[in-house]
Design an enzyme around this catalytic site. Structure first.
Site, mmCIF file in Angstrom:
data_model
loop_
_atom_site.group_PDB
_atom_site.id
_atom_site.type_symbol
_atom_site.label_atom_id
_atom_site.label_comp_id
_atom_site.label_asym_id
_atom_site.label_seq_id
_atom_site.Cartn_x
_atom_site.Cartn_y
_atom_site.Cartn_z
ATOM 1 N N ASP A 147 -9.830 -4.617 1.917
ATOM 2 C CA ASP A 147 -9.116 -5.570 2.756
ATOM 3 C C ASP A 147 -8.956 -6.926 2.067
ATOM 4 O OD1 ASP A 147 -7.797 -6.341 5.051
ATOM 5 O OD2 ASP A 147 -9.609 -6.874 6.140
ATOM 6 N N GLY A 148 -7.818 -7.564 2.312
ATOM 7 C CA GLY A 148 -7.616 -8.930 1.850
ATOM 8 C C GLY A 148 -6.659 -9.096 0.693
ATOM 9 N N ASN A 149 -5.899 -8.056 0.337
ATOM 10 C CA ASN A 149 -4.966 -8.168 -0.789
ATOM 11 C C ASN A 149 -3.916 -9.250 -0.555
ATOM 12 O OD1 ASN A 149 -6.233 -6.064 -2.158
ATOM 13 N ND2 ASN A 149 -4.850 -4.516 -1.343
ATOM 14 N N ARG A 150 -3.333 -9.256 0.648
ATOM 15 C CA ARG A 150 -2.274 -10.218 0.940
ATOM 16 C C ARG A 150 -2.820 -11.646 0.998
ATOM 17 N NH1 ARG A 150 1.017 -7.867 6.005
ATOM 18 N NH2 ARG A 150 -1.105 -7.768 6.875
ATOM 19 N N HIS A 205 -1.443 -6.622 -3.809
ATOM 20 C CA HIS A 205 -1.652 -5.168 -3.734
ATOM 21 C C HIS A 205 -1.878 -4.574 -5.127
ATOM 22 C CE1 HIS A 205 -0.837 -5.205 0.472
ATOM 23 N NE2 HIS A 205 0.443 -5.468 0.360
ATOM 24 N N SER A 207 -3.446 2.392 6.350
ATOM 25 C CA SER A 207 -3.713 2.956 7.675
ATOM 26 C C SER A 207 -2.414 3.430 8.317
ATOM 27 C CB SER A 207 -4.380 1.908 8.576
ATOM 28 O OG SER A 207 -3.443 0.907 8.947
ATOM 29 N N THR A 208 -2.549 4.185 9.390
ATOM 30 C CA THR A 208 -1.357 4.584 10.146
ATOM 31 C C THR A 208 -0.666 3.352 10.719
ATOM 32 O OG1 THR A 208 -2.842 5.002 12.021
ATOM 33 C CG2 THR A 208 -2.156 6.907 10.728
ATOM 34 N N LEU A 220 -17.684 12.499 -9.640
ATOM 35 C CA LEU A 220 -17.429 11.688 -8.459
ATOM 36 C C LEU A 220 -16.187 12.157 -7.703
ATOM 37 C CD1 LEU A 220 -18.271 9.011 -6.936
ATOM 38 C CD2 LEU A 220 -16.610 7.856 -8.392
ATOM 39 N N LEU A 240 -14.606 -2.019 11.948
ATOM 40 C CA LEU A 240 -14.234 -0.819 11.197
ATOM 41 C C LEU A 240 -12.763 -0.477 11.330
ATOM 42 C CD1 LEU A 240 -17.241 1.615 11.762
ATOM 43 C CD2 LEU A 240 -16.767 0.095 9.832
#
Length: 253
Positions: free
Chosen positions: A33-36, A51, A79-80, A141, A209
């Site tokens: 979270d927090g790219n923008r 992004h 997310s949707t 992984l 969440l």
């Protein structure tokens, strides 16, 4: 970095040494979270630069996870709800996700796409499915790439898949209701066959969440980090592992 930031380097080494006495989570989930906001606070007019920077950070995270012995990483890329973003932002973001998945495949990571792929553009869904098929037998992984993902949607999809599977065997609704248990639904989740996440990390300071791994996170430990995702450092990751390591997980006992 050690020469330019000697105190940071020393602190990072100290954290790494301490991890030897802590339990390492098998499965780590991350809300990227927090790219923008990172792009805006960095003075970048084009938020897609955020992004792109976030996509580059993914590969650093995977290497850090490999170093400490994490077995599964689940990364929430889209997310949707994000699918309703304006076209001028969503389309470049989808291209960045496609490029990231292609690189994951090229570098030999075990890619497991998860989400409502039928909601995605055909090109994006195809890239995800092809990466999953091509890397299914790749050791090491496991990288769960959550695109078009929503926790409630996942549970609905799992129940739908379970009903269809049982109907194909001739099971009636009454018969299924009589013996239905938690593991029957778990066997149809996107993460079936994997351990539930031990640790969930969310960057950018948000402390919720937002529907991420709703079913699987029943016993997860949460770690909320103030830093925006593109600025997430190895020391932030190590702090999350340290925080996890000192907790007493009682599972209700």
């Amino acid at each position: 970095m050690g020469l330019r930031y000697p105190l940071y380097w020393l602190y990072e080494r100290r954290l790494e040494r301490k991890l030897g006495s802590y339990e390492i989570p098998r499965h780590v989930g991350v809300i990227l979270d927090g790219n923008r906001r990172w792009a805006r606070t960095s003075g970048l007019a084009n938020i897609n630069r955020g992004h792109q920077a976030g996509a580059e950070k993914i590969f650093e995270l995977l290497n850090w996870c490999n170093e400490v012995g994490v077995q599964v990483v689940t990364m929430w890329l889209l997310s949707t709800d994000n699918l309703s973003r304006p076209k001028e932002e969503l389309e470049p973001l989808l291209r960045i996700i496609e490029e990231t998945v292609v690189r994951l495949r090229r570098e030999g990571w075990h890619v497991n796409p998860m989400g409502a792929l039928d909601l995605l553009p055909d090109a994006t869904a195809r890239v995800l499915k092809e990466a999953g098929t091509a890397t299914a037998d790749q050791p090491g992984l496991i990288v769960n790439v959550a695109v078009g993902y929503g926790g409630r949607r996942e549970i609905a999809d799992a129940v739908r898949s379970l009903l269809l599977a049982e109907a194909a065997k001739g099971t009636t609704i009454a018969e299924l209701a009589e013996r239905l248990d938690l593991e029957h639904i778990a066997e149809h989740l996107y993460t079936r066959g994997q351990p539930d996440p031990d640790l969930l990390i969310r960057t950018s300071g948000e402390q919720r969440l937002s529907g991420f791994l709703l079913w699987q996170s029943a016993h997860s430990e949460f770690y909320f980090c103030e830093v925006f995702w593109p600025a997430f450092r190895k020391v932030d990751f190590l702090r999350a592992l340290r925080s996890y390591g000192v907790r007493n997980r009682r599972y209700g006992t």
